[in-house]
Design a protein around this motif. Structure first.
Motif, PDB file in Angstrom:
ATOM      1  N   LYS A  73     -10.156   5.659 -13.890  1.00 21.15           N
ATOM      2  CA  LYS A  73     -11.455   5.138 -14.314  1.00 21.15           C
ATOM      3  C   LYS A  73     -11.901   5.884 -15.565  1.00 21.15           C
ATOM      4  O   LYS A  73     -11.647   7.083 -15.701  1.00 21.15           O
ATOM      5  CB  LYS A  73     -12.518   5.357 -13.232  1.00 21.15           C
ATOM      6  N   PRO A  74     -12.616   5.195 -16.446  1.00 24.78           N
ATOM      7  CA  PRO A  74     -13.138   5.895 -17.626  1.00 24.78           C
ATOM      8  C   PRO A  74     -14.290   6.819 -17.235  1.00 24.78           C
ATOM      9  O   PRO A  74     -14.936   6.620 -16.202  1.00 24.78           O
ATOM     10  CB  PRO A  74     -13.628   4.761 -18.533  1.00 24.78           C
ATOM     11  N   PRO A  75     -14.558   7.819 -18.049  1.00 26.51           N
ATOM     12  CA  PRO A  75     -15.698   8.692 -17.771  1.00 26.51           C
ATOM     13  C   PRO A  75     -17.012   7.906 -17.761  1.00 26.51           C
ATOM     14  O   PRO A  75     -17.182   6.964 -18.532  1.00 26.51           O
ATOM     15  CB  PRO A  75     -15.684   9.692 -18.933  1.00 26.51           C
ATOM     16  N   GLN A  85     -11.151  17.195 -18.005  1.00 24.07           N
ATOM     17  CA  GLN A  85     -11.963  16.019 -17.703  1.00 24.07           C
ATOM     18  C   GLN A  85     -11.146  14.739 -17.868  1.00 24.07           C
ATOM     19  O   GLN A  85     -11.134  13.880 -16.986  1.00 24.07           O
ATOM     20  CB  GLN A  85     -13.185  15.946 -18.625  1.00 24.07           C
ATOM     21  N   PHE A  86     -10.484  14.623 -18.997  1.00 23.54           N
ATOM     22  CA  PHE A  86      -9.753  13.386 -19.278  1.00 23.54           C
ATOM     23  C   PHE A  86      -8.496  13.247 -18.426  1.00 23.54           C
ATOM     24  O   PHE A  86      -8.147  12.130 -18.035  1.00 23.54           O
ATOM     25  CB  PHE A  86      -9.465  13.260 -20.774  1.00 23.54           C
ATOM     26  N   LEU A  87      -7.838  14.342 -18.104  1.00 18.98           N
ATOM     27  CA  LEU A  87      -6.717  14.266 -17.167  1.00 18.98           C
ATOM     28  C   LEU A  87      -7.192  13.802 -15.798  1.00 18.98           C
ATOM     29  O   LEU A  87      -6.531  12.985 -15.146  1.00 18.98           O
ATOM     30  CB  LEU A  87      -6.027  15.634 -17.034  1.00 18.98           C
ATOM     31  N   GLY A  88      -8.334  14.316 -15.368  1.00 19.67           N
ATOM     32  CA  GLY A  88      -8.898  13.887 -14.086  1.00 19.67           C
ATOM     33  C   GLY A  88      -9.179  12.400 -14.068  1.00 19.67           C
ATOM     34  O   GLY A  88      -8.896  11.709 -13.084  1.00 19.67           O
ATOM     35  N   HIS A  89      -9.718  11.895 -15.164  1.00 17.27           N
ATOM     36  CA  HIS A  89     -10.004  10.464 -15.215  1.00 17.27           C
ATOM     37  C   HIS A  89      -8.737   9.633 -15.309  1.00 17.27           C
ATOM     38  O   HIS A  89      -8.700   8.504 -14.806  1.00 17.27           O
ATOM     39  CB  HIS A  89     -10.978  10.148 -16.350  1.00 17.27           C
ATOM     40  N   ALA A  90      -7.684  10.168 -15.904  1.00 18.66           N
ATOM     41  CA  ALA A  90      -6.401   9.466 -15.912  1.00 18.66           C
ATOM     42  C   ALA A  90      -5.865   9.345 -14.491  1.00 18.66           C
ATOM     43  O   ALA A  90      -5.379   8.286 -14.084  1.00 18.66           O
ATOM     44  CB  ALA A  90      -5.404  10.204 -16.805  1.00 18.66           C
ATOM     45  N   VAL A  91      -5.992  10.420 -13.717  1.00 21.11           N
ATOM     46  CA  VAL A  91      -5.565  10.395 -12.312  1.00 21.11           C
ATOM     47  C   VAL A  91      -6.441   9.419 -11.519  1.00 21.11           C
ATOM     48  O   VAL A  91      -5.937   8.647 -10.705  1.00 21.11           O
ATOM     49  CB  VAL A  91      -5.626  11.814 -11.700  1.00 21.11           C
ATOM     50  N   GLU A  92      -7.736   9.464 -11.760  1.00 17.65           N
ATOM     51  CA  GLU A  92      -8.689   8.591 -11.049  1.00 17.65           C
ATOM     52  C   GLU A  92      -8.480   7.128 -11.417  1.00 17.65           C
ATOM     53  O   GLU A  92      -8.737   6.234 -10.621  1.00 17.65           O
ATOM     54  CB  GLU A  92     -10.119   9.020 -11.384  1.00 17.65           C
ATOM     55  N   ASP A 100     -29.799   9.716  -7.099  1.00 16.37           N
ATOM     56  CA  ASP A 100     -29.187   8.441  -7.497  1.00 16.37           C
ATOM     57  C   ASP A 100     -28.117   8.653  -8.566  1.00 16.37           C
ATOM     58  O   ASP A 100     -27.031   8.070  -8.498  1.00 16.37           O
ATOM     59  CB  ASP A 100     -30.243   7.475  -8.041  1.00 16.37           C
ATOM     60  N   TRP A 101     -28.450   9.470  -9.568  1.00 14.59           N
ATOM     61  CA  TRP A 101     -27.498   9.744 -10.638  1.00 14.59           C
ATOM     62  C   TRP A 101     -26.239  10.407 -10.083  1.00 14.59           C
ATOM     63  O   TRP A 101     -25.117  10.038 -10.427  1.00 14.59           O
ATOM     64  CB  TRP A 101     -28.123  10.637 -11.709  1.00 14.59           C
ATOM     65  N   ILE A 102     -26.433  11.406  -9.228  1.00 10.25           N
ATOM     66  CA  ILE A 102     -25.294  12.144  -8.679  1.00 10.25           C
ATOM     67  C   ILE A 102     -24.473  11.258  -7.760  1.00 10.25           C
ATOM     68  O   ILE A 102     -23.237  11.342  -7.747  1.00 10.25           O
ATOM     69  CB  ILE A 102     -25.762  13.443  -7.989  1.00 10.25           C
ATOM     70  N   ALA A 103     -25.119  10.377  -7.008  1.00 14.28           N
ATOM     71  CA  ALA A 103     -24.384   9.455  -6.138  1.00 14.28           C
ATOM     72  C   ALA A 103     -23.478   8.538  -6.968  1.00 14.28           C
ATOM     73  O   ALA A 103     -22.311   8.311  -6.603  1.00 14.28           O
ATOM     74  CB  ALA A 103     -25.357   8.628  -5.299  1.00 14.28           C
ATOM     75  N   GLN A 104     -23.991   8.024  -8.079  1.00 21.18           N
ATOM     76  CA  GLN A 104     -23.170   7.174  -8.940  1.00 21.18           C
ATOM     77  C   GLN A 104     -22.029   7.984  -9.555  1.00 21.18           C
ATOM     78  O   GLN A 104     -20.895   7.526  -9.630  1.00 21.18           O
ATOM     79  CB  GLN A 104     -24.007   6.524 -10.030  1.00 21.18           C
ATOM     80  N   TYR A 105     -22.334   9.191  -9.990  1.00 24.54           N
ATOM     81  CA  TYR A 105     -21.319  10.071 -10.569  1.00 24.54           C
ATOM     82  C   TYR A 105     -20.235  10.371  -9.525  1.00 24.54           C
ATOM     83  O   TYR A 105     -19.038  10.282  -9.817  1.00 24.54           O
ATOM     84  CB  TYR A 105     -21.974  11.366 -11.051  1.00 24.54           C
ATOM     85  N   SER A 106     -20.650  10.706  -8.321  1.00 21.46           N
ATOM     86  CA  SER A 106     -19.694  11.026  -7.259  1.00 21.46           C
ATOM     87  C   SER A 106     -18.819   9.834  -6.911  1.00 21.46           C
ATOM     88  O   SER A 106     -17.625   9.999  -6.642  1.00 21.46           O
ATOM     89  CB  SER A 106     -20.426  11.512  -6.009  1.00 21.46           C
ATOM     90  N   ALA A 107     -19.411   8.644  -6.924  1.00 27.17           N
ATOM     91  CA  ALA A 107     -18.642   7.439  -6.605  1.00 27.17           C
ATOM     92  C   ALA A 107     -17.526   7.206  -7.618  1.00 27.17           C
ATOM     93  O   ALA A 107     -16.479   6.641  -7.274  1.00 27.17           O
ATOM     94  CB  ALA A 107     -19.565   6.225  -6.548  1.00 27.17           C
ATOM     95  N   ALA A 108     -17.721   7.637  -8.844  1.00 27.26           N
ATOM     96  CA  ALA A 108     -16.712   7.463  -9.891  1.00 27.26           C
ATOM     97  C   ALA A 108     -15.719   8.624  -9.935  1.00 27.26           C
ATOM     98  O   ALA A 108     -14.814   8.627 -10.768  1.00 27.26           O
ATOM     99  CB  ALA A 108     -17.390   7.307 -11.246  1.00 27.26           C
ATOM    100  N   HIS A 109     -15.899   9.586  -9.053  1.00 26.52           N
ATOM    101  CA  HIS A 109     -15.055  10.786  -9.033  1.00 26.52           C
ATOM    102  C   HIS A 109     -14.602  11.038  -7.593  1.00 26.52           C
ATOM    103  O   HIS A 109     -15.016  12.011  -6.967  1.00 26.52           O
ATOM    104  CB  HIS A 109     -15.816  11.989  -9.581  1.00 26.52           C
ATOM    105  N   GLN A 110     -13.750  10.176  -7.073  1.00 27.14           N
ATOM    106  CA  GLN A 110     -13.338  10.264  -5.679  1.00 27.14           C
ATOM    107  C   GLN A 110     -12.004  10.975  -5.468  1.00 27.14           C
ATOM    108  O   GLN A 110     -11.808  11.602  -4.438  1.00 27.14           O
ATOM    109  CB  GLN A 110     -13.248   8.854  -5.075  1.00 27.14           C
ATOM    110  N   HIS A 111     -11.116  10.866  -6.423  1.00 32.93           N
ATOM    111  CA  HIS A 111      -9.784  11.456  -6.250  1.00 32.93           C
ATOM    112  C   HIS A 111      -9.909  12.982  -6.211  1.00 32.93           C
ATOM    113  O   HIS A 111     -10.572  13.570  -7.057  1.00 32.93           O
ATOM    114  CB  HIS A 111      -8.869  11.020  -7.391  1.00 32.93           C
ATOM    115  N   PRO A 112      -9.258  13.631  -5.244  1.00 32.82           N
ATOM    116  CA  PRO A 112      -9.381  15.091  -5.126  1.00 32.82           C
ATOM    117  C   PRO A 112      -8.908  15.848  -6.375  1.00 32.82           C
ATOM    118  O   PRO A 112      -9.477  16.893  -6.714  1.00 32.82           O
ATOM    119  CB  PRO A 112      -8.527  15.455  -3.910  1.00 32.82           C
ATOM    120  N   VAL A 113      -7.902  15.346  -7.064  1.00 31.71           N
ATOM    121  CA  VAL A 113      -7.437  16.016  -8.282  1.00 31.71           C
ATOM    122  C   VAL A 113      -8.499  15.908  -9.374  1.00 31.71           C
ATOM    123  O   VAL A 113      -8.780  16.872 -10.082  1.00 31.71           O
ATOM    124  CB  VAL A 113      -6.078  15.438  -8.754  1.00 31.71           C
TER     125      VAL A 113
END
Length: 99
Positions: free
Chosen positions: A74-76, A65-72, A9-22
């Motif tokens: 969404k906040p971490p 990490q923060f660059l990835g979230h800027a691309v995504e 469940d935790w990983i599914a939520q984490y993965s949902a917030a991290h969809q952009h390939p970059v």
């Protein structure tokens, strides 16, 4: 620690917030850099002049990490729940092990 939720469940939520390939790529690189920096930190007691290695890994990992979230766009996830700091490491481990 898991709040009655499974790792899946935790990983599914984490993965949902991290969809952009970059974002996924930057997390795949940054998470182990941060973990390695933390593992190397105790060695500074013996070799204090080596501080630049763990410091550089730690800083670069977080920048990724923060660059990835800027691309995504969404906040971490750990901004909402600190436990996602550990879930990120578990996500990385499952990704590299194919589990």
């Amino acid at each position: 620690m898991l709040g009655g939720r499974s790792w899946e469940d935790w990983i599914a939520q984490y993965s949902a917030a991290h969809q952009h390939p970059v974002n996924r790529l930057l997390h795949t690189l940054g998470i182990p850099m941060i973990a390695l920096a933390l593992l190397l930190a105790p060695a500074l007691l013996v070799w204090p002049s080596w501080w630049v290695l763990p410091a550089g890994l730690f800083a670069t990992g977080w920048i990724f990490q923060f660059l990835g979230h800027a691309v995504e766009g969404k906040p971490p996830e750990f901004f909402r729940d600190y436990r996602f700091l550990l879930v990120g490491l578990r996500w990385w481990w499952s990704k590299v092990n194919g589990t």
